[in-house]
Enzyme design. Sequence first.
Site, short mmCIF file in Angstrom:
data_model
loop_
_atom_site.label_atom_id
_atom_site.label_comp_id
_atom_site.label_asym_id
_atom_site.label_seq_id
_atom_site.Cartn_x
_atom_site.Cartn_y
_atom_site.Cartn_z
N GLU A 77 3.16 2.30 -5.69
CA GLU A 77 2.11 2.28 -6.70
C GLU A 77 2.12 3.48 -7.66
O GLU A 77 1.85 3.30 -8.86
CB GLU A 77 0.73 2.18 -6.04
CG GLU A 77 0.37 0.79 -5.56
CD GLU A 77 0.82 0.54 -4.14
OE1 GLU A 77 1.70 1.28 -3.67
OE2 GLU A 77 0.29 -0.39 -3.50
N ALA A 115 0.81 -1.23 0.00
CA ALA A 115 0.00 0.00 0.00
C ALA A 115 0.84 1.27 0.00
O ALA A 115 0.36 2.33 0.38
CB ALA A 115 -0.96 0.01 1.19
#
Length: 351
Positions: free
Chosen positions: A278, A99
Amino acid sequence: MALVPVKFGIGFLFVRIGLQFYNELISSQYGFLTMQAEALVHVYMDGSVLLTHDATEMGQGLHTRMVQVASIALGVHIERVNTTETSTATVPNLSVTAASASSYLNEMAILRACATIMERLKLLQMRNYDGVWEDWISAGYKPYFLYSYLSSGISLSPKGFSTTSNTGFDSGKVVGNLYNYFTRGAACFEVEIDCLTRDHNVPRNDVIFQIRRTDIAMAVGNSLNPEQRYSPDGFLLTRGPGAYRIPAFTDIPLEFNVSLLRGASNPKAVHSSKAIGEPPLFLSASVFYAIKEAVKAARSESGLTGSFRFDSPATAMKIRMGCVDQFTEQVHDPNATRVKCASSLNCTSQL
């Protein structure tokens, strides 16, 4: 003039990704708090520093960031700071490295452990203003008098803990901030493909981002090269470099331009850092769309102007089969793989 059918494409992508999301959402889904980090910092008598944290290094530069944070916080040269592999023997109850939050959480844990060390060294520094790091550390392991009492030294192996701060989001009323901050970036890729040999080239790449490091090169390889292929019996066909194309130096754009936004500070993280996972990975999808545009240009010459399916990753086989011509029309089903397996140790695939 090109002697082979070469087509060009340009892909552009903008991303805005929220980071450090509210912990209650994770707890409600998984039943436990996942976004947290612990770190253990050792300072040895020679002044060297050893870091242990609960994040996993996967090529994203996480260890480097931890070393930099400790070096700045302790005021020592970066060569004096070392890291060890993640282990529950030193740091228990590890959280997932995911994450895009692991770097931030572990940096904060290390920063707090280093702050504890500096607080414990404060009296020794006051007693020896002209000393250096090695002098203060050596004194910390020796008995000394403090307010007429004999002290037996100080501990220089503290632990630090960090967790995602509350964003003020009310899950019941669905109001408030779901994220602590956002990471923004944009990327533009220029590609060229050889419709006959199915090869591709990336002449130029322009990226602008809010962070100090981007993993664009690694992410581009993820969008173009690796694809797991299985036989009808579930046997993995792509088991090594002989069965699929691995990323190489030639996949890096010939002209690689990266610009970092100035003034994009982030007071909610260590040294204004931002996530490096990400965000650049998503930006690499622009090279995939650039290749799809080039394939679209090749298909238009065959009279195919409608929409078509082109799945990621954009492997060499998909590029060739996407450029429809008299050769690809001889293949009955371009997405099918006919497999002949004499045994699990002798398995080959044919188009």
